[in-house]
Motif scaffolding. Sequence first.
Motif, mmCIF file in Angstrom:
data_model
loop_
_atom_site.group_PDB
_atom_site.id
_atom_site.type_symbol
_atom_site.label_atom_id
_atom_site.label_comp_id
_atom_site.label_asym_id
_atom_site.label_seq_id
_atom_site.Cartn_x
_atom_site.Cartn_y
_atom_site.Cartn_z
ATOM 1 N N VAL A 1 -12.751 3.186 -16.651
ATOM 2 C CA VAL A 1 -12.314 3.358 -15.330
ATOM 3 C C VAL A 1 -11.079 4.058 -15.279
ATOM 4 C CG1 VAL A 1 -11.577 1.956 -13.172
ATOM 5 C CG2 VAL A 1 -13.700 1.322 -14.382
ATOM 6 N N ASP A 2 -10.224 3.808 -15.950
ATOM 7 C CA ASP A 2 -8.689 4.435 -16.012
ATOM 8 C C ASP A 2 -9.170 6.079 -16.054
ATOM 9 O OD1 ASP A 2 -5.741 4.646 -16.491
ATOM 10 O OD2 ASP A 2 -6.614 5.552 -18.145
ATOM 11 N N ARG A 3 -9.962 6.405 -17.052
ATOM 12 C CA ARG A 3 -10.113 7.698 -17.294
ATOM 13 C C ARG A 3 -11.143 8.510 -16.115
ATOM 14 N NH1 ARG A 3 -7.027 9.905 -21.206
ATOM 15 N NH2 ARG A 3 -6.562 8.250 -22.716
ATOM 16 N N LEU A 4 -11.752 7.810 -15.636
ATOM 17 C CA LEU A 4 -12.644 8.332 -14.371
ATOM 18 C C LEU A 4 -11.689 8.307 -13.245
ATOM 19 C CD1 LEU A 4 -15.492 8.848 -12.913
ATOM 20 C CD2 LEU A 4 -15.581 6.491 -12.506
ATOM 21 N N LEU A 5 -10.823 7.495 -12.848
ATOM 22 C CA LEU A 5 -9.940 7.783 -11.767
ATOM 23 C C LEU A 5 -8.822 8.870 -12.024
ATOM 24 C CD1 LEU A 5 -9.298 3.900 -10.943
ATOM 25 C CD2 LEU A 5 -10.642 5.524 -9.739
#
Length: 101
Positions: free
Chosen positions: A23-27
């Motif tokens: 989720v961190d990389r996606l955001l």
Amino acid sequence: PDDRFRDYILLLLAADVVMTFIVDRLLKFIFAPQILFASMKGTTMKDVFGVLKTIVSIMLLMWVFLGNDETWEEMLLEMEAAEDGDQLGDLMNTSDTLPTA
């Protein structure tokens, strides 16, 4: 708790870490792609192997301390033996202090 519950909690914690990273990389990709690409550009294979080494070390330690059923069985038997020994010692101590008729 039983082994299934322990395994479920460990799996849940591992999934939480992995999903948080994703989720961190996606955001970052959605809201700050320049920062994401700049951080990836500076990453070397040495960095990747360092992270993999850390993950493997943690997994091995978890297996040694948590996943080895023989170790747990041995520890439980030793605890039961120690408790039985303590109870026997308590009985011996109380019989010495009881008044005789």
